[in-house]
Motif scaffolding. Structure first.
Motif, PDB file in Angstrom:
ATOM      1  N   TYR A 152     -31.969 -65.801 -29.121  1.00  0.00           N
ATOM      2  CA  TYR A 152     -30.694 -65.490 -29.772  1.00  0.00           C
ATOM      3  C   TYR A 152     -30.724 -65.901 -31.245  1.00  0.00           C
ATOM      4  CZ  TYR A 152     -27.772 -64.062 -25.813  1.00  0.00           C
ATOM      5  OH  TYR A 152     -27.209 -63.378 -24.765  1.00  0.00           O
ATOM      6  N   ASP A 153     -31.284 -67.063 -31.520  1.00  0.00           N
ATOM      7  CA  ASP A 153     -31.365 -67.530 -32.906  1.00  0.00           C
ATOM      8  C   ASP A 153     -32.176 -66.559 -33.765  1.00  0.00           C
ATOM      9  OD1 ASP A 153     -29.884 -69.767 -32.200  1.00  0.00           O
ATOM     10  OD2 ASP A 153     -31.636 -71.107 -32.093  1.00  0.00           O
ATOM     11  N   LYS A 154     -33.303 -66.083 -33.224  1.00  0.00           N
ATOM     12  CA  LYS A 154     -34.137 -65.116 -33.954  1.00  0.00           C
ATOM     13  C   LYS A 154     -33.373 -63.827 -34.173  1.00  0.00           C
ATOM     14  CE  LYS A 154     -38.376 -63.068 -34.893  1.00  0.00           C
ATOM     15  NZ  LYS A 154     -37.981 -62.303 -36.049  1.00  0.00           N
ATOM     16  N   MET A 155     -32.680 -63.360 -33.144  1.00  0.00           N
ATOM     17  CA  MET A 155     -31.896 -62.133 -33.258  1.00  0.00           C
ATOM     18  C   MET A 155     -30.833 -62.285 -34.340  1.00  0.00           C
ATOM     19  SD  MET A 155     -29.549 -60.292 -30.343  1.00  0.00           S
ATOM     20  CE  MET A 155     -28.445 -61.686 -30.299  1.00  0.00           C
ATOM     21  N   LYS A 190     -22.858 -59.984 -38.517  1.00  0.00           N
ATOM     22  CA  LYS A 190     -22.974 -58.693 -37.820  1.00  0.00           C
ATOM     23  C   LYS A 190     -22.961 -58.882 -36.301  1.00  0.00           C
ATOM     24  CE  LYS A 190     -23.148 -55.792 -41.175  1.00  0.00           C
ATOM     25  NZ  LYS A 190     -21.951 -55.011 -41.459  1.00  0.00           N
ATOM     26  N   VAL A 191     -23.653 -59.896 -35.822  1.00  0.00           N
ATOM     27  CA  VAL A 191     -23.687 -60.165 -34.383  1.00  0.00           C
ATOM     28  C   VAL A 191     -22.283 -60.525 -33.894  1.00  0.00           C
ATOM     29  CG1 VAL A 191     -24.587 -61.682 -32.575  1.00  0.00           C
ATOM     30  CG2 VAL A 191     -26.118 -60.819 -34.357  1.00  0.00           C
ATOM     31  N   ASP A 192     -21.601 -61.394 -34.620  1.00  0.00           N
ATOM     32  CA  ASP A 192     -20.237 -61.783 -34.235  1.00  0.00           C
ATOM     33  C   ASP A 192     -19.285 -60.590 -34.294  1.00  0.00           C
ATOM     34  OD1 ASP A 192     -21.132 -64.368 -33.879  1.00  0.00           O
ATOM     35  OD2 ASP A 192     -20.363 -65.094 -35.806  1.00  0.00           O
ATOM     36  N   GLU A 238     -17.356 -59.029 -31.045  1.00  0.00           N
ATOM     37  CA  GLU A 238     -15.897 -58.932 -31.005  1.00  0.00           C
ATOM     38  C   GLU A 238     -15.441 -57.483 -30.817  1.00  0.00           C
ATOM     39  OE1 GLU A 238     -12.063 -59.982 -33.745  1.00  0.00           O
ATOM     40  OE2 GLU A 238     -13.676 -61.458 -33.531  1.00  0.00           O
ATOM     41  N   LEU A 239     -16.084 -56.568 -31.499  1.00  0.00           N
ATOM     42  CA  LEU A 239     -15.716 -55.159 -31.364  1.00  0.00           C
ATOM     43  C   LEU A 239     -15.974 -54.673 -29.935  1.00  0.00           C
ATOM     44  CD1 LEU A 239     -14.678 -52.598 -32.685  1.00  0.00           C
ATOM     45  CD2 LEU A 239     -17.008 -52.143 -33.472  1.00  0.00           C
TER      46      LEU A 239
END
Length: 144
Positions: free
Chosen positions: A113-116, A124-126, A130-131
């Motif tokens: 997850y950290d690498k992603m 962008k991940v957050d 959320e979307l």
């Protein structure tokens, strides 16, 4: 009709496949499939579940769940026992060795997850998470 690459379901599938690329090599090292990992995650959190509950929580079709559970049982990762209320039904839980495996693997999953997040960007991940939560909530409300 919209262009092939403008299909939202196709974009979601492609995104999912690319995101899983962060995790697949790790699961392969531990001889687990993505689906098996999802089942173990659910059992780690919920302790014991009926196969139909697992299928729903893990978003796995019931016929596929049968094979996944059989393979996890053969590997010694899960146990099955008759339900206490209805003896015709059964529940599934994690074995102690599978809990140890989960504890060992979880920090490695977090590294993925950290690498992603580093590659894509935390914002962008957050934002995507959320979307997706909002879209799922909306779609769920349409089913009620």
């Amino acid at each position: 009709m919209r262009k092939f690459n403008d299909s939202l379901p196709l974009k979601l599938l492609r995104t999912r496949d690319k995101l899983m690329g962060y995790f697949r090599p790790l699961f392969l090292q531990y001889e687990l499939t993505e689906q098996q990992w999802r089942v173990l995650r659910a059992l780690y959190e919920y302790k014991e579940l009926e196969p139909s509950q697992l299928a729903e929580y893990c978003n796995i079709l019931t016929p596929s769940m049968t094979g996944i559970l059989n393979r996890l049982e053969q590997a010694g990762h899960i146990y099955k026992r008759k339900g206490s209320e209805d003896r015709r039904r059964f529940v599934v839980g994690m074995t102690a060795p599978a809990r140890d495996l989960f504890d060992d693997l979880s920090p490695e999953v977090e590294k993925c997850y950290d690498k992603m997040r580093a590659d894509i960007g935390n914002d962008k991940v957050d934002e995507l998470s959320e979307l997706l939560d909002q879209v799922l909530e909306r779609l769920d409300s349409l089913e009620d």
